[in-house]
Write an enzyme that holds these catalytic residues in place. Structure first.
Site, mmCIF file in Angstrom:
data_model
loop_
_atom_site.group_PDB
_atom_site.id
_atom_site.type_symbol
_atom_site.label_atom_id
_atom_site.label_comp_id
_atom_site.label_asym_id
_atom_site.label_seq_id
_atom_site.Cartn_x
_atom_site.Cartn_y
_atom_site.Cartn_z
ATOM 1 C CG ASP A 47 -1.968 2.515 3.336
ATOM 2 O OD1 ASP A 47 -2.692 3.509 3.508
ATOM 3 O OD2 ASP A 47 -2.330 1.525 2.670
ATOM 4 C CE1 TYR A 52 -5.019 -3.125 0.541
ATOM 5 C CE2 TYR A 52 -3.252 -2.221 1.881
ATOM 6 C CZ TYR A 52 -4.167 -2.079 0.864
ATOM 7 O OH TYR A 52 -4.234 -0.895 0.169
ATOM 8 C CE LYS A 77 -5.897 1.982 2.205
ATOM 9 N NZ LYS A 77 -4.844 1.047 2.639
ATOM 10 C CG HIS A 110 -10.288 -0.419 0.882
ATOM 11 N ND1 HIS A 110 -9.601 -1.518 1.315
ATOM 12 C CD2 HIS A 110 -9.625 -0.013 -0.234
ATOM 13 C CE1 HIS A 110 -8.574 -1.764 0.532
ATOM 14 N NE2 HIS A 110 -8.567 -0.858 -0.433
#
Length: 289
Positions: A47, A52, A77, A110
């Site tokens: 994931d 990120y 996401k 997200h």
């Protein structure tokens, strides 16, 4: 090697119930190393997210693993900076480019603010085009779900939300169950909540099974139908976290764990100002060329 089971989502796509999270792992080689360790440990569900900033290293680890692509389930996401139809189309292609993959197994909204419906339309089209296998949402409360999802052409396959024994999302779970939508847990170990990790009931159950408290927490969540992907950069912890499939909690123990619910967590997506705070937090296109 531990045998991780799969479950079938409402669109027919199968997803491993246990995965590996990469939130807050830096893209300085650390993400690539951690994902490699996870894959070497037998984990096949990774994931990540645009926000990120480590999609590239996730993709590198996957490509260099020599594991057939179809055996690895990859989630990313779309950040709310890219919501709206046209922006989302570009954002999806950028994710694929950074990951270096031909398709993404699961792609999520997200943070559910702004032109979510436009972004969802772009994701539906990307799914129809084979760029994405399954699409879902994240951080959707009952209120936010009812605001946006009635305007979607198709239902999300998952809703990834904060979930742990102290915050079991009971009202949201009822709504998701009615719509056959699976819940994924971010922060399944409470993001380091010491009270949770040292809870006396959990310690007592852990002692019975010869497990640690984290393993009992993760087992409870999986046994209760939640998809989890704990994060660690410690190779030993990556391996021990997944030692969950050689025992079962009793129904009495499951009920005792359910009774730990406090009804609230660390993040409230319905709180005023969350959208503005998240939009101003960072720019996901800073390093785009």
């Amino acid at each position: 090697m531990t045998e991780i089971t799969n479950i079938k989502l409402n669109d027919g796509v199968e997803i491993p119930v246990y995965g590996f999270g990469t939130f807050m792992i830096p893209a300085d080689g650390s993400t690539k190393k951690a994902v490699k360790e996870a894959l070497d440990s037998g984990i096949r569900h990774i994931d990540t997210a645009v926000a990120y900033f480590n999609e590239q290293e996730v993709g590198q680890a996957i490509r260099e693993s020599n594991i057939p692509r179809e055996e690895i389930f990859v989630t990313s996401k779309l950040w709310l900076q890219d919501f709206g139809y046209e922006a989302a189309r570009k954002g999806i292609d950028k994710s694929l480019e950074k990951l270096g993959l031909d398709y993404i197994d699961l792609y999520l909204i997200h943070q559910p603010y702004g032109d979510v419906v436009g972004a969802w339309k772009a994701m539906e089209e990307a799914k129809a085009d084979g760029k994405i296998r399954s699409i879902g949402v994240s951080n959707m409360t009952v209120k936010i779900w009812n605001q946006f999802v009635p305007d979607f052409e198709t239902l999300p396959s998952v809703n990834q939300v904060e979930y742990n024994p102290y915050y079991q999302q009971k009202e949201l779970r009822q709504l998701m169950k009615r719509n056959n939508v699976h819940i994924e847990s971010w922060g399944p170990l409470g993001q380091g909540n010491k009270d949770l990790l040292n809870d006396s009931l959990i310690s007592k159950i852990a002692e019975k099974y010869g497990k640690d408290n984290g393993q009992i927490i993760l087992k409870f969540e999986i046994q209760d139908g939640i998809i989890v992907f704990p994060k660690s950069t410690n190779p030993k912890r990556i391996r021990t976290n997944m030692e969950l499939f050689d025992f079962e909690l009793t129904e009495n123990e499951m009920q005792q764990m359910r009774n730990l619910d406090k009804g609230h967590g660390s993040h409230n997506p319905d709180a005023p100002g969350v959208k503005e705070f998240l939009l101003s937090a960072f720019d996901v296109h800073t390093n785009d060329y």
